[in-house]
Write an enzyme that holds these catalytic residues in place. Sequence first.
Site, mmCIF file in Angstrom:
data_model
loop_
_atom_site.group_PDB
_atom_site.id
_atom_site.type_symbol
_atom_site.label_atom_id
_atom_site.label_comp_id
_atom_site.label_asym_id
_atom_site.label_seq_id
_atom_site.Cartn_x
_atom_site.Cartn_y
_atom_site.Cartn_z
ATOM 1 N N HIS A 155 4.624 -3.212 -2.397
ATOM 2 C CA HIS A 155 4.102 -4.588 -2.349
ATOM 3 C C HIS A 155 3.890 -5.024 -0.896
ATOM 4 O O HIS A 155 2.840 -5.581 -0.544
ATOM 5 C CB HIS A 155 5.100 -5.516 -3.054
ATOM 6 C CG HIS A 155 4.739 -6.973 -2.989
ATOM 7 N ND1 HIS A 155 4.101 -7.625 -4.015
ATOM 8 C CD2 HIS A 155 4.937 -7.906 -2.028
ATOM 9 C CE1 HIS A 155 3.912 -8.892 -3.681
ATOM 10 N NE2 HIS A 155 4.416 -9.099 -2.483
ATOM 11 N N GLU A 156 4.882 -4.755 -0.047
ATOM 12 C CA GLU A 156 4.777 -5.159 1.366
ATOM 13 C C GLU A 156 3.785 -4.279 2.133
ATOM 14 O O GLU A 156 3.081 -4.744 3.028
ATOM 15 C CB GLU A 156 6.150 -5.136 2.026
ATOM 16 C CG GLU A 156 7.171 -6.068 1.406
ATOM 17 C CD GLU A 156 6.667 -7.496 1.262
ATOM 18 O OE1 GLU A 156 5.939 -7.963 2.146
ATOM 19 O OE2 GLU A 156 6.992 -8.134 0.247
ATOM 20 N N HIS A 159 0.362 -5.618 1.892
ATOM 21 C CA HIS A 159 0.146 -6.690 2.869
ATOM 22 C C HIS A 159 -0.155 -6.110 4.245
ATOM 23 O O HIS A 159 -1.117 -6.499 4.908
ATOM 24 C CB HIS A 159 1.420 -7.539 3.006
ATOM 25 C CG HIS A 159 1.672 -8.491 1.887
ATOM 26 N ND1 HIS A 159 0.723 -9.360 1.413
ATOM 27 C CD2 HIS A 159 2.793 -8.731 1.161
ATOM 28 C CE1 HIS A 159 1.240 -10.091 0.437
ATOM 29 N NE2 HIS A 159 2.495 -9.727 0.259
ATOM 30 N N ASP A 166 -0.449 -12.411 -1.573
ATOM 31 C CA ASP A 166 0.296 -12.576 -2.815
ATOM 32 C C ASP A 166 -0.540 -13.268 -3.885
ATOM 33 O O ASP A 166 -1.386 -14.118 -3.594
ATOM 34 C CB ASP A 166 1.577 -13.376 -2.570
ATOM 35 C CG ASP A 166 2.634 -12.556 -1.853
ATOM 36 O OD1 ASP A 166 2.722 -11.344 -2.120
ATOM 37 O OD2 ASP A 166 3.367 -13.129 -1.021
#
Length: 904
Positions: A155-156, A159, A166
């Site tokens: 998830h990170e 980014h 998000d």
Amino acid sequence: MVLCLNVILFLTLHLLPGMKSSMVNLINNGYDGIVIAINPSVPEDEKLIENIKEMVTEASTYLFHATKRRVYFRNVSILIPMTWKSKSEYFIPKQESYDQADVIVANPYLKYGDDPYTLQYGRCGEKGKYIHFTPNFLLTNNFHIYGSRGRVFVHEWAHLRWGIFDEYNVDQPFYISRKNTIEATRCSTHITGINVVFKKCPGGSCITSLCRRDSQTGLYEAKCTFLPKKSQTAKESIMFMPSLHSVTEFCTEKTHNVEAPNLQNKMCNGKSTWDVIMNSTDFQNTSPMTEMNPPTQPTFSLLKSKQRVVCLVLDKSGSMSSEDRLFRMNQAAELFLIQIIEKGSLVGMVTFDSVAEIRNNLTKITDDNVYENITANLPQEANGGTSICRGLKAGFQAIIQSQQSTSGSEIILLTDGEDNEIHSCIEEVKQSGVIIHTIALGPSAAKELETLSDMTGGHRFYANKDINGLTNAFSRISSRSGSITQQTIQLESKALAITEKKWVNGTVPVDSTIGNDTFFVVTWTIKKPEILLQDPKGKKYKTSDFKEDKLNIHSARLRIPGIAETGTWTYSLLNNHASPQILTVTVTTRARSPTTPPVTATAHMSQNTAHYPSPVIVYAQVSQGFLPVLGINVTAIIETEDGHQVTLELWDNGAGADTVKNDGIYSRYFTDYRGNGRYSLKVHAEARNNTARLSLRQPQNKALYIPGYIENGKIILNPPRPEVKDDLAKAEIEDFSRLTSGGSFTVSGAPPGNHPSVLPPNKIIDLEAKFKEDHIQLSWTAPGNVLDKGKANSYIIRISKSFLDLQKDFDNATLVNTSSLKPKEAGSDENFEFKPEPFRIENGTNFYIAVQAINEANLTSEVSNIAQAIKFIPMPEDSVPALGTKISAINLAIFALAMILSIV
């Protein structure tokens, strides 16, 4: 007819490298060169390294399947701090350092939670700065709160690497869809759950009620929480809730929720996360792997930081005799040796012209005598040609002769001359593992210099005619270890042109987070001035207290004994010469305490190379530890090769170039190009009159804290997240001043002198709408005539009952009369009220509105974010029990439900 400019120029900006020198490469589907660095303040713990390895290994497989067999993690370096014990399996780093790591492991300042997050302040599709994990997150079992660590890492990573955002929104957790249902902000809408309010949890049990509607917004009340079902069938999306077992993919165009009021839709114009990922440079030429088995597990290298090794490689060729360059170089180098380099470091010096000479082999900095021994060897004469490669090779030799490895060592290369032979040592530089910081002095410095710093992960600077450019550059080359006590903080750097026999006064605030190792330095061009300095308690220092250097380089310094007094210091300088001269004041200091982080400012441009007329963005981050500092003045000064300066006030208003309001990242577009060549950036951040405060809000772009799940029809709650008072008034901090160099960038394709801009106003990204009786009130931040500069000429506002119609066919939506609306200066608050005349307004009527700005050249901005206004007349005891319930009918059923549920 209005010209609508499709700003392809912005795409150019996205494809160019940022200032942060990540070492990650994607080769044959595998990511190499990832650096995970542990902060020196983190206690030694073998389990931390084991868990990092487990996290990345799990993440690699998850990433491989999430990207449809395209990418995985091949090798990762874990950077272990000097504070940990040495072991045989630890190797010496090359160019890996804490301050340029992709992932940092550090305690949160004020211990306000363990949410993993990514510092991300670029545009859609631009890489982030770093991922931050706390030791507690890596050592404690948080799987039920965030999901497994491997899934959180992916998830990170999305980014950080691909610049996506998000798909939830803690500030706006619900919205009203085009079907007139209340929905949780999520992607995809196939994820199911219920909405409840937790009222009390006495004795291990919770009393909950179903969510009521807010009488103002028509949405659920503020305390309403969406709880997902533990068992789902939806595969999307990793950027919403990867903790759900079924979630293994990113939202695609087919599954993307374009209506959700989240940062992904706002920043990426409603594009799905997968569309942005597929447009990234990583995936342009990467095809899915055809092998049936998943790739091999990642390999890990354990690297232990070493003591800092720095060699100055200084140009003393004939051209250095012009414009006092040798003088200024020596003044700045002396400042670096005495005030910047940390105690315990090893420092050497090489000078070069057409040949090179080792002036000092590596010497350990222990006391003032060592400083003086090195500064005594600064060059006093300039002559000869310029051979940068010979200078670098002598630098390597000085390091190796002192039994040190060039790997991980630093070279500060300063030159003003051209050299056509730099290519001859490029391969040797690559093999050395050395980090090269380059300082180009004057407009004729070799054009290949930046290649050396870019490929080795070093800083790049350009300095023009005054000493400040050089001192700012040297001050920026501080410790890369992550230790707050080692980093130099620059408070002032000012050049003052003073006429004969005139006084000039100034002030420098010293706040309570700093004050160790504080120096005031004054330089002059002709004759030493009279100096008066007074501390906040009235103690005075005179000219005789300032120690003059022994090399006659027109520099005098005062080291404040002990800890500098907190408060405002006042200085006065008298030019006692019969002619005007340039005087400079430089003030540096260090953190007061190893346990209290000081306020720091860092700055950079969005890219190293700008092509006219594409804009670049100036970024400045101001923080104390990991907490953003708000409410201050941040000014960027950009200087061209011919000495022309542009001053830009940077904003943290969530509009224009700024991604998120009040996140401590101050930004602004830069478009004032005046010819080609190198441009330098410095940023001054200051708080005056007690305006500064810390933001205690949780950061953006983070793993979602899951309050609980629905499992077998029961609510199973996770432990409540740590309470953080979102009270900015109580987080005030003292007045302060910080000055930092943002390095240099290069401009090409720009005509000389001033020229009309071909850019439109910036896109409005913060449009909001609400009903007031039968009128709609709009608010937004004014764009400029050119991006975020100046004043737009007019606005186009259009309205529709259909979200998709407005999004896909803005030009054919109903036009709002804006004849009374006169645009304000960029950055101002705009407000406009109108009655949607052509439409029938009933309870539950749902409108969508968007705006464009037009400038004086008839260029039109991109269409703004789409704002929603709902006509809502509350009924007594109005409530809605479940996700997806229709709200358009006037008479809504009333539900009253209270149940006692056990916390598991």
